[in-house]
Design a protein around this motif. Structure first.
Motif, PDB file in Angstrom:
ATOM      1  N   LEU A  53       0.813  -1.211   0.000  1.00 57.04           N
ATOM      2  CA  LEU A  53       0.000   0.000   0.000  1.00 57.04           C
ATOM      3  C   LEU A  53       0.848   1.264   0.000  1.00 57.04           C
ATOM      4  N   THR A  54       1.815   1.292  -0.886  1.00 55.30           N
ATOM      5  CA  THR A  54       2.606   2.483  -1.191  1.00 55.30           C
ATOM      6  C   THR A  54       3.238   2.233  -2.555  1.00 55.30           C
ATOM      7  N   ALA A  55       3.575   3.309  -3.246  1.00 57.39           N
ATOM      8  CA  ALA A  55       4.141   3.146  -4.591  1.00 57.39           C
ATOM      9  C   ALA A  55       5.525   2.498  -4.508  1.00 57.39           C
ATOM     10  N   SER A  82       1.439  -2.710  -6.302  1.00 53.03           N
ATOM     11  CA  SER A  82       1.539  -1.603  -5.351  1.00 53.03           C
ATOM     12  C   SER A  82       0.584  -0.484  -5.737  1.00 53.03           C
ATOM     13  N   ILE A  83       0.102   0.205  -4.707  1.00 52.64           N
ATOM     14  CA  ILE A  83      -0.858   1.294  -4.900  1.00 52.64           C
ATOM     15  C   ILE A  83      -0.834   2.147  -3.630  1.00 52.64           C
ATOM     16  N   ASP A  84      -1.156   3.421  -3.740  1.00 50.30           N
ATOM     17  CA  ASP A  84      -1.206   4.305  -2.575  1.00 50.30           C
ATOM     18  C   ASP A  84      -2.424   3.930  -1.734  1.00 50.30           C
ATOM     19  N   GLY A  85      -2.189   3.300  -0.603  1.00 49.81           N
ATOM     20  CA  GLY A  85      -3.274   2.814   0.231  1.00 49.81           C
ATOM     21  C   GLY A  85      -3.826   3.838   1.197  1.00 49.81           C
ATOM     22  N   GLU A  86      -3.153   4.973   1.328  1.00 58.30           N
ATOM     23  CA  GLU A  86      -3.637   5.999   2.256  1.00 58.30           C
ATOM     24  C   GLU A  86      -4.659   6.918   1.590  1.00 58.30           C
ATOM     25  N   SER A  87      -4.822   6.790   0.302  1.00 62.31           N
ATOM     26  CA  SER A  87      -5.816   7.573  -0.431  1.00 62.31           C
ATOM     27  C   SER A  87      -7.125   6.786  -0.504  1.00 62.31           C
ATOM     28  N   GLU A  88      -8.181   7.353   0.031  1.00 59.64           N
ATOM     29  CA  GLU A  88      -9.473   6.658   0.034  1.00 59.64           C
ATOM     30  C   GLU A  88      -9.990   6.416  -1.376  1.00 59.64           C
ATOM     31  N   ILE A  89      -9.503   7.190  -2.339  1.00 60.87           N
ATOM     32  CA  ILE A  89      -9.902   7.007  -3.744  1.00 60.87           C
ATOM     33  C   ILE A  89      -9.509   5.617  -4.239  1.00 60.87           C
ATOM     34  N   ASN A  90      -8.387   5.082  -3.706  1.00 64.40           N
ATOM     35  CA  ASN A  90      -7.885   3.778  -4.156  1.00 64.40           C
ATOM     36  C   ASN A  90      -8.508   2.589  -3.443  1.00 64.40           C
ATOM     37  N   ILE A  91      -9.287   2.829  -2.395  1.00 64.35           N
ATOM     38  CA  ILE A  91      -9.879   1.728  -1.641  1.00 64.35           C
ATOM     39  C   ILE A  91     -10.749   0.823  -2.519  1.00 64.35           C
ATOM     40  N   PRO A  92     -11.580   1.363  -3.442  1.00 64.78           N
ATOM     41  CA  PRO A  92     -12.350   0.453  -4.313  1.00 64.78           C
ATOM     42  C   PRO A  92     -11.474  -0.483  -5.149  1.00 64.78           C
ATOM     43  N   VAL A  93     -10.318   0.009  -5.602  1.00 64.97           N
ATOM     44  CA  VAL A  93      -9.406  -0.837  -6.393  1.00 64.97           C
ATOM     45  C   VAL A  93      -8.844  -1.945  -5.508  1.00 64.97           C
ATOM     46  N   ILE A  94      -8.378  -1.553  -4.316  1.00 62.08           N
ATOM     47  CA  ILE A  94      -7.789  -2.530  -3.391  1.00 62.08           C
ATOM     48  C   ILE A  94      -8.834  -3.551  -2.970  1.00 62.08           C
ATOM     49  N   TRP A  97      -9.378  -6.090  -5.666  1.00 58.14           N
ATOM     50  CA  TRP A  97      -8.299  -7.094  -5.677  1.00 58.14           C
ATOM     51  C   TRP A  97      -8.541  -8.140  -4.595  1.00 58.14           C
ATOM     52  N   ILE A  98      -8.937  -7.669  -3.405  1.00 61.09           N
ATOM     53  CA  ILE A  98      -9.153  -8.591  -2.286  1.00 61.09           C
ATOM     54  C   ILE A  98     -10.331  -9.515  -2.579  1.00 61.09           C
ATOM     55  N   ARG A  99     -11.452  -8.947  -3.027  1.00 58.40           N
ATOM     56  CA  ARG A  99     -12.634  -9.767  -3.316  1.00 58.40           C
ATOM     57  C   ARG A  99     -12.375 -10.763  -4.450  1.00 58.40           C
ATOM     58  N   ALA A 100     -11.517 -10.369  -5.407  1.00 62.34           N
ATOM     59  CA  ALA A 100     -11.216 -11.240  -6.550  1.00 62.34           C
ATOM     60  C   ALA A 100     -10.176 -12.308  -6.211  1.00 62.34           C
TER      61      ALA A 100
END
Length: 201
Positions: A53-55, A82-94, A97-100
């Motif tokens: 959860l960071t670049a 990797s993805i910026d996990g502190e941005s709430e905008i990215n939560i749907p993407v993360i 990934w988890i659900r899939a």
């Protein structure tokens, strides 16, 4: 000048006469490359999927560390995203990934993990207990909602991850490592968390 023109003329004449053969050779090379990629690279079985959860610019160092724990065979691979996990905008993407099932292990800052743990995306872990538990166990409560869907608080704190030493190639000061709630490769995920959290103690 005349010599250069003759050379250019010979080259263009060669291409005119043999363009069909050259095209066939290029097509054959492309086909071979495609099948080599399909058979030896894309066809490798994933044994661990990691979301950081960071670049990350380079995942090689982290991949080597994890491979030392999981010990994949030559036809197996570790996938790191990797993805910026502190941005709430990215939560749907993360969360997608988890659900899939595309995330087994998640590494992030406490702030990034809070967003996932509160919404039930992380698997509950056993607490280490003892006097060092506060240093090793990442605790968080699940979000509680009112009838209109507004967050009104958090429930009792539960262990959803472990604090680990700064991981190879990951620029997070106090990283937390956790298992996704529906990790596909749960055994390897648990092995990684166990080994890395033991190094912290």
């Amino acid at each position: 000048m005349e010599k250069a023109q003759r050379t250019g003329s010979r080259i263009s004449e060669f291409f005119r006469k043999h363009w069909g053969v050259l095209l066939a050779v290029l097509a054959a090379a492309a086909a071979v490359g495609y099948f080599v990629n399909l058979i030896f690279i894309q066809n490798r079985e994933t044994v661990l999927s990691v979301v950081v959860l960071t670049a990350l610019e380079d995942t090689e160092e982290l991949e080597e560390e994890l491979a030392g724990i999981v010990e994949p065979d030559s036809d197996e691979r570790i996938v790191i995203q990797s993805i910026d996990g502190e941005s709430e905008i990215n939560i749907p993407v993360i969360s997608t990934w988890i659900r899939a099932g595309s995330a087994d292990v998640i590494i992030g800052s406490e702030k990034a993990m809070d967003l996932l743990a509160k919404n039930g995306y992380l698997k509950e872990l056993e607490t280490g207990g003892g006097e060092n538990a506060a240093d090793t166990d990442y605790m968080c409560g699940l979000a509680e909602y009112d009838d209109e869907g507004n967050v009104v608080g958090t429930g009792e704190e539960t262990c959803f991850g472990k604090y680990v030493q700064k991981e190879a190639g990951v620029n997070i000061e106090y990283p937390v490592i956790a298992t996704a709630v529906n990790a596909e490769h749960r055994e390897n995920a648990e092995k990684v968390i166990e080994v890395l959290s033991e190094q912290q103690e």
